[in-house]
Write a protein that holds these residues in place. Structure first.
Motif, short mmCIF file in Angstrom:
data_model
loop_
_atom_site.label_atom_id
_atom_site.label_comp_id
_atom_site.label_asym_id
_atom_site.label_seq_id
_atom_site.Cartn_x
_atom_site.Cartn_y
_atom_site.Cartn_z
N THR B 358 44.16 28.93 43.64
CA THR B 358 44.40 29.68 42.40
C THR B 358 45.11 31.01 42.63
OG1 THR B 358 42.31 30.91 42.44
CG2 THR B 358 42.26 28.72 41.44
N THR B 361 48.29 31.66 40.47
CA THR B 361 47.88 31.89 39.08
C THR B 361 47.25 33.26 38.93
OG1 THR B 361 47.41 29.53 38.86
CG2 THR B 361 46.41 30.98 37.22
N PHE B 362 46.37 33.59 39.87
CA PHE B 362 45.69 34.89 39.80
C PHE B 362 46.71 36.03 39.82
CE2 PHE B 362 44.29 38.46 42.52
CZ PHE B 362 43.57 39.14 41.54
N ASP B 364 49.94 36.02 39.18
CA ASP B 364 50.79 36.03 37.98
C ASP B 364 50.04 36.61 36.78
OD1 ASP B 364 52.76 34.91 39.48
OD2 ASP B 364 52.65 32.91 38.59
N ARG B 365 48.86 36.10 36.54
CA ARG B 365 48.12 36.51 35.34
C ARG B 365 47.69 37.97 35.43
NH1 ARG B 365 43.37 32.61 33.73
NH2 ARG B 365 43.08 34.37 32.31
N ALA B 366 47.19 38.36 36.59
CA ALA B 366 46.68 39.73 36.73
C ALA B 366 47.84 40.73 36.65
CB ALA B 366 45.90 39.88 38.02
N ALA B 368 50.70 40.32 34.96
CA ALA B 368 51.12 40.41 33.55
C ALA B 368 50.12 41.24 32.74
CB ALA B 368 51.26 39.00 32.97
N ALA B 369 48.84 41.01 32.98
CA ALA B 369 47.81 41.72 32.20
C ALA B 369 47.85 43.22 32.47
CB ALA B 369 46.44 41.14 32.51
N THR B 415 40.17 44.46 33.77
CA THR B 415 41.26 43.52 33.47
C THR B 415 41.45 42.54 34.63
OG1 THR B 415 42.39 45.15 32.10
CG2 THR B 415 43.75 43.37 33.01
N ILE B 419 39.93 38.15 35.14
CA ILE B 419 40.75 37.01 35.58
C ILE B 419 40.16 36.40 36.85
CG2 ILE B 419 43.06 36.34 36.36
CD1 ILE B 419 44.06 38.70 34.48
N GLU B 422 37.26 34.27 35.81
CA GLU B 422 37.64 32.99 35.19
C GLU B 422 38.07 31.98 36.24
OE1 GLU B 422 39.46 35.06 31.24
OE2 GLU B 422 40.51 33.25 31.97
#
Lengths: 475, 475
Positions: B358, B361-362, B364-366, B368-369, B415, B419, B422
């Motif tokens: 992951t 994904t981690f 990328d998402r973190a 962006a957030a 924030t 993530i 999750e």
């Protein structure tokens, strides 16, 4: 038929669903005796939960009614670890219906597996996914993951990959009060409080019942080399081990020692076994190398180390497996020692470990002590010398009375144990304590150590309902 | 000067011997503040026992007088794990006088080491004996073995050899009542009750004070290869890791990820650092291979895997270290990220881990957030990607007000943490909980898990005298 109070019986049947509760004596029988037939217990019922939730509810009901719980996997304990006592009060919970391999992840190299999956089935699933579960024990066809972890199983590949404990990333277990402990994290680094998963592994069902696990897998070997070597003694075997380890430790997948006497029993008493060396030797080593890479590098490594060992006089003869058939034939020579010893008459088993460096001293001293104790005794050690783990087995003198020999089993076990203890070893390397060896705990693991174990047990299971009579001697 | 009752003061001085007890404020000062200067505590005295016996007697006296004990090693905790609270009631016990490497055994490949030996000194002793202690962290010059084990240190070589926990065979510790727990066994297989040693490792001094350990050593590498590689992103880095792991996992000694932004800070702000690649890349990997064998096989392996990675488009550029000097220069590029970020302004650190698969994904998402939360924020992750452990650090926007940025640290940390959570990760991969992160325990490790930890703590330390305020939030 069952001693269960009717209200509890109805609640358990509801929680476990159709076929989930056995109360008929003949249905229960297979689960009330250990496979060595050393212990014969009774139970109020045998539960077969099909899910963690059902299992947790069964344990919660037991806690509510103060009914002891005995977790049982494939029922292959060597020490009566999964057999209830004779009171008939306990509920035996078997995990065989929780038998799914839920997921294999080829990037994490992990497998999520339920407690009732046999070790063999888990290995096969890993292999089918192009990976390897590097845990192998002789009972793997029956032993289930839950029990394998509860007893921290070892086996042939510990020398390379560690015991079961080192292969577990995550765990789920039902606690004695029916709570579900969920530490199902597939993380190699996670420093957030106590290592409960590590505590559970090896706790032999006395802290709770393992329901699911996340196992660390390895790339599948693409090349493998095995050699059977003649050595002078355990000292020579140990020197050979050091030679391999100091050259390429990560290539050593197994490193097994066999005494000449024990190998001779195999060669003589097992029909299909035949020693591929030109003449018998005082002792033998089976070394197996493995690599995830194809090609001849592994063969070169084997020949390089053995060639040097010849020159140094460590090895007097050696045969390299030229085919998979021959490799399996070498392993047959290793696996049949227990059977050959059985055919040679009565025998006494000692599953002990000592620091690696003391193995030659241990074997010399224990052999001399046993031969002095019982003239003519056949001392037949073999085992995982790369881990310091020797099955120091003793076979009756030829032609002697087996029963008379076995009547002295405690004398022999104590003779061996005293030497193991002086060398800083363990009275149970792989098999655990169960109910067979609880009496040894105060002497060997007493003082602050047993006191701390008792405190933890008392805190996690204050009513003492989980697998009573195991690990801890009666207070 | 000290709040110690006179009788206890006299007893402690007697137990600890000359120079064994510090009560002067200026003598005590260095031990009352953590090295990040996040916490400032007080103590009734600082004890410097020179032996396990003296340490045990000091703890016994504290237990008798209900005085809290705060164990402290090299005082390098990132989370205030060894700093007393502000009441001034506690006795700080430092281990620096218990600083002998007692024994190194080249057959067992083990080292017996006292708690106060620095990790660096232990590494050096192993190296001098022709062996390797494969545990390396940036604070190794100050961090002492006792603290290293109490916090289950990780570091750069976990990917190959595991965390501190996997390197410990035996342990000795003083329990909260002054008993000495002696599980100093150098056995690879020992299934005789609960894994107390595993429980102690990572318990951050809350169950007792580690005084001695037996560590598992490895053969010293005779060849080593390092490469700095340009990759497109974390996904590419992870694919490259899989390529190495699936070819020869045991050769990977370190596998470190660095984001382009963070590397650019190093390249710009650290005087001696210079990127050896022709142009900047979106992300970098530092891979280091090691082997106990001499010869060119390791170089061949590096070139083979990187060559294939070029063909597959995973790597756009790579430099192999041609000398030890160049290898160390690569490591400097890796080690200076924290310093470069410090020079770039205010920053927020997140020492998190997620399942390997992951990571892309981690990140990328973190990213962006965080960029949405604070426009212009410089997201600068780097770390041990082979373990799923990313230091997801956040640097203030250029020219922004550092204090205003730091005032929002909890927003940023939450924030990222949401993530991580999750994805099944951990809020503390390496650094532990200490007193900095106790508030996170109920949310992340609550329910049955925290309940079981509390039960164990209560059973082993019923008076709560060992390192109070660490790991567990106030009830």
């Amino acid at each position: 038929m069952t001693s269960l109070p009717p209200a509890l019986l109805a609640s358990l049947e509801k929680a476990l669903g159709p076929g989930g509760l056995l109360t008929d004596a003949s249905d229960m029988a297979p689960f009330l005796t250990d496979w060595r037939s050393l212990f014969h217990g009774k139970a109020c019922a045998v539960a077969r939960p099909a899910s963690t939730e059902a299992c947790a509810e069964a344990v919660r009901l037991c806690a509510e009614h103060n009914v002891p719980v005995v977790p049982q996997g494939g029922n292959t304990s060597m020490v009566g670890g999964a057999t209830p006592d004779e009171t008939g009060h306990a509920l035996v919970i078997i995990t065989s219906r929780m038998n799914k391999v839920r997921e294999i992840d080829p990037i994490d190299n992990t497998m999520v597996v339920e407690a009732g999956v046999t070790l063999k089935a888990a290995q096969d699933a890993a292999t089918a996914a192009g990976l390897m579960l590097p845990l192998s024990i002789s009972s793997e066809g029956s032993a289930e993951i839950g029990g394998v972890l509860a007893t921290n199983a070892g086996g042939n590949n510990t020398v390379r990959y560690g015991n079961a404990r080192e292969l577990v990333l995550g765990l789920e277990a039902v606690l004695p009060d029916g709570q579900v402990l969920d530490v199902m994290r597939r993380l190699r680094k996670d420093n957030t409080g106590y290592a409960l998963r590590q505590l559970f592994i090896g706790s032999e069902g006395t802290l709770g019942l393992i329901t699911t696990a996340i196992l660390q897998l390895q790339p599948k070997p693409k090349s493998i080399e095995a050699a059977l070597c003649a050595v002078a003694d355990a000292k020579g075997a140990l020197a050979l081990f050091s030679a391999f380890r100091n050259t390429e430790p990560s290539a050593i997948q197994a490193f097994e020692f066999m005494s000449g006497l024990s190998m001779n029993l195999v060669n003589t008493l097992i029909p299909d076994a035949s020693l591929p060396l030109s003449e018998p030797a005082p002792a033998y080593v089976l070394v197996e190398l493995a690599s995830p890479r194809e090609g001849g590098a592994l063969r070169d490594l084997m020949e390089e180390v053995l060639g040097k060992a010849f020159e140094d006089g460590l090895v007097s003869d050696a045969v390299l497996a030229e085919s998979e058939t021959q490799r399996l034939a070498f392993w047959k020579l290793r696996e049949e020692h227990a059977e050959a010893q059985k055919r040679a008459g009565a025998s006494v088993k000692n599953d002990v470990s000592v620091p690696l460096s003391t193995i030659p001293t241990f074997i010399d001293r224990a052999t001399a002590a046993c031969e002095k104790l019982i003239p003519g005794i056949r001392v037949a050690p073999f085992g995982h010398i790369g881990d310091g783990n020797i099955h120091f087995n003793l076979v009756q003198p030829e032609g002697a009375d087996g029963k008379a020999f076995l009547a002295r089993d405690h004398e022999m076990m104590d003779t061996v144990a005293n030497i193991v203890r002086e060398l800083g070893g363990s009275f149970s390397a792989e098999h655990g304590v169960g109910q067979l060896k609880t009496y040894m705990m105060p002497g060997w693991r007493g003082g602050a150590e047993l006191d701390m174990m008792r405190r933890i047990k008392g805190a996690v299971d204050p009513e003492g309902i989980m697998n009573p009579g195991k690990i801890f001697p009666a207070a």
